[in-house]
Design a protein around this motif. Structure first.
Motif, PDB file in Angstrom:
ATOM      1  N   ILE A  70       0.829  -1.196   0.000  1.00 22.75           N
ATOM      2  CA  ILE A  70       0.000   0.000   0.000  1.00 22.75           C
ATOM      3  C   ILE A  70       0.871   1.257   0.000  1.00 22.75           C
ATOM      4  N   LYS A  71       1.955   1.232   0.764  1.00 22.27           N
ATOM      5  CA  LYS A  71       2.850   2.386   0.834  1.00 22.27           C
ATOM      6  C   LYS A  71       3.569   2.636  -0.486  1.00 22.27           C
ATOM      7  N   GLN A  72       3.802   1.576  -1.242  1.00 24.97           N
ATOM      8  CA  GLN A  72       4.606   1.691  -2.458  1.00 24.97           C
ATOM      9  C   GLN A  72       3.826   2.233  -3.642  1.00 24.97           C
ATOM     10  N   SER A  73       2.594   1.779  -3.830  1.00 17.84           N
ATOM     11  CA  SER A  73       1.930   2.119  -5.092  1.00 17.84           C
ATOM     12  C   SER A  73       0.420   2.012  -5.005  1.00 17.84           C
ATOM     13  N   ASP A  74      -0.258   3.033  -5.545  1.00 16.42           N
ATOM     14  CA  ASP A  74      -1.715   2.980  -5.664  1.00 16.42           C
ATOM     15  C   ASP A  74      -2.137   1.910  -6.659  1.00 16.42           C
ATOM     16  N   ILE A  75      -1.336   1.727  -7.696  1.00 17.72           N
ATOM     17  CA  ILE A  75      -1.655   0.715  -8.717  1.00 17.72           C
ATOM     18  C   ILE A  75      -1.598  -0.683  -8.110  1.00 17.72           C
ATOM     19  N   LEU A  76      -0.550  -0.941  -7.315  1.00 20.68           N
ATOM     20  CA  LEU A  76      -0.437  -2.250  -6.673  1.00 20.68           C
ATOM     21  C   LEU A  76      -1.589  -2.481  -5.695  1.00 20.68           C
ATOM     22  N   PHE A  77      -1.995  -1.422  -5.008  1.00 13.48           N
ATOM     23  CA  PHE A  77      -3.126  -1.549  -4.096  1.00 13.48           C
ATOM     24  C   PHE A  77      -4.400  -1.898  -4.866  1.00 13.48           C
ATOM     25  N   PHE A  78      -4.573  -1.286  -6.042  1.00 13.88           N
ATOM     26  CA  PHE A  78      -5.732  -1.621  -6.874  1.00 13.88           C
ATOM     27  C   PHE A  78      -5.670  -3.078  -7.330  1.00 13.88           C
ATOM     28  N   VAL A  79      -4.472  -3.537  -7.672  1.00 15.31           N
ATOM     29  CA  VAL A  79      -4.306  -4.939  -8.091  1.00 15.31           C
ATOM     30  C   VAL A  79      -4.688  -5.876  -6.949  1.00 15.31           C
ATOM     31  N   ILE A  80      -4.267  -5.519  -5.711  1.00 14.03           N
ATOM     32  CA  ILE A  80      -4.628  -6.320  -4.541  1.00 14.03           C
ATOM     33  C   ILE A  80      -6.146  -6.367  -4.375  1.00 14.03           C
ATOM     34  N   LYS A  81      -6.784  -5.203  -4.524  1.00 17.13           N
ATOM     35  CA  LYS A  81      -8.245  -5.148  -4.407  1.00 17.13           C
ATOM     36  C   LYS A  81      -8.913  -6.003  -5.482  1.00 17.13           C
ATOM     37  N   LEU A  82      -8.404  -5.897  -6.706  1.00 18.03           N
ATOM     38  CA  LEU A  82      -8.973  -6.666  -7.808  1.00 18.03           C
ATOM     39  C   LEU A  82      -8.820  -8.160  -7.552  1.00 18.03           C
ATOM     40  N   PHE A  83      -7.628  -8.562  -7.091  1.00 19.26           N
ATOM     41  CA  PHE A  83      -7.391  -9.961  -6.743  1.00 19.26           C
ATOM     42  C   PHE A  83      -8.360 -10.400  -5.650  1.00 19.26           C
ATOM     43  N   GLY A  84      -8.525  -9.555  -4.633  1.00 25.55           N
ATOM     44  CA  GLY A  84      -9.417  -9.901  -3.541  1.00 25.55           C
ATOM     45  C   GLY A  84     -10.847 -10.095  -3.998  1.00 25.55           C
ATOM     46  N   ALA A  85     -11.329  -9.179  -4.831  1.00 19.73           N
ATOM     47  CA  ALA A  85     -12.705  -9.276  -5.323  1.00 19.73           C
ATOM     48  C   ALA A  85     -12.890 -10.531  -6.173  1.00 19.73           C
ATOM     49  N   LEU A  86     -11.939 -10.780  -7.080  1.00 24.20           N
ATOM     50  CA  LEU A  86     -12.041 -11.963  -7.941  1.00 24.20           C
ATOM     51  C   LEU A  86     -11.981 -13.255  -7.126  1.00 24.20           C
ATOM     52  N   TYR A  87     -11.133 -13.261  -6.089  1.00 17.67           N
ATOM     53  CA  TYR A  87     -11.032 -14.449  -5.235  1.00 17.67           C
ATOM     54  C   TYR A  87     -12.353 -14.703  -4.509  1.00 17.67           C
ATOM     55  N   LEU A  88     -12.987 -13.652  -4.016  1.00 22.48           N
ATOM     56  CA  LEU A  88     -14.263 -13.809  -3.320  1.00 22.48           C
ATOM     57  C   LEU A  88     -15.372 -14.241  -4.278  1.00 22.48           C
ATOM     58  N   PHE A  89     -15.346 -13.726  -5.517  1.00 24.08           N
ATOM     59  CA  PHE A  89     -16.308 -14.190  -6.515  1.00 24.08           C
ATOM     60  C   PHE A  89     -16.086 -15.669  -6.823  1.00 24.08           C
ATOM     61  N   PHE A  90     -14.816 -16.074  -6.841  1.00 25.93           N
ATOM     62  CA  PHE A  90     -14.486 -17.488  -7.061  1.00 25.93           C
ATOM     63  C   PHE A  90     -15.016 -18.345  -5.914  1.00 25.93           C
TER      64      PHE A  90
END
Length: 208
Positions: free
Chosen positions: A65-85
């Motif tokens: 989170i401290k390093q990059s907003d883009i990486l944080f978005f990727v984490i969120k996207l991964f989290g959402a997709l994992y929960l949909f799975f």
């Protein structure tokens, strides 16, 4: 500090803890076979194990989170997709709940506590779930993300302990009800699906 996010976190954690899974089924079975003290020993072990996963996620995700907003978005996207799975997996699974207590060996209180702890710590899916679940519920712009992850972790542990503890104490009556009521399995199945999808959407649209 956004208390509404914390309230939402507590409610969703409660629903997840009530949903049938290997942990609460194991607690229920031990409570049925050996009594409430033994079921509670498993609960203690499972709950303490969550602290390990919280630590791994807190420091790892906080660094991202401290390093990059883009990486944080990727984490969120991964989290959402994992929960949909997870929602899809529940959808494809059977709605029946197997509470067979056949051949369940009786163990000491300490051994059951240790088994619950090891079951939790050695399950990588817990860390993955925390990684998917926690970032969407960061609740403060002033507290460090590490502190927030630990607050969420302890809330998760507290809610899980209360819910699993109730299951252990009421194991006999709950198990008989679940065995005789075919509809409860369907209700719990669709509750899981709705909760997983709802959390996924919430995480996807949450802000840093």
């Amino acid at each position: 500090m956004n208390y509404e996010i914390l309230y939402t976190f507590v409610v969703t954690t409660s629903l997840l803890a009530l949903s049938p899974g290997p942990d609460n089924i194991f607690v229920l079975t031990q409570g049925m076979v050996n009594g409430k003290k033994f079921g509670l020993s498993v609960v203690v072990g499972l709950t303490v194990g969550c602290l390990v996963h919280t630590t791994l996620v807190a420091f790892g995700v906080s660094a991202i989170i401290k390093q990059s907003d883009i990486l944080f978005f990727v984490i969120k996207l991964f989290g959402a997709l994992y929960l949909f799975f997870l929602a899809y997996k529940v959808y494809k699974s059977s709605a029946s709940i197997d509470l067979s207590a056949d051949n369940v060996p009786q163990k000491s209180l300490w051994s059951l506590c240790k088994q619950g702890f090891i079951m939790n710590v050695l399950n990588p899916k817990v860390s993955i779930f925390f990684l998917a679940f926690f970032p969407g519920f960061l609740f403060s712009k002033t507290l460090s993300s590490v502190v927030q992850f630990y607050v969420l972790g302890f809330l998760f542990m507290a809610v899980s302990f209360v819910v699993f503890g109730m299951i252990a104490v009421l194991a006999g009556s709950i198990s008989e009800y679940l065995k005789t009521n075919d509809k409860i399995g369907v209700v719990l199945k669709w509750t899981q699906i709705i909760v997983f999808i709802g959390i996924g959407v919430f995480i996807l649209f949450s802000e840093k």
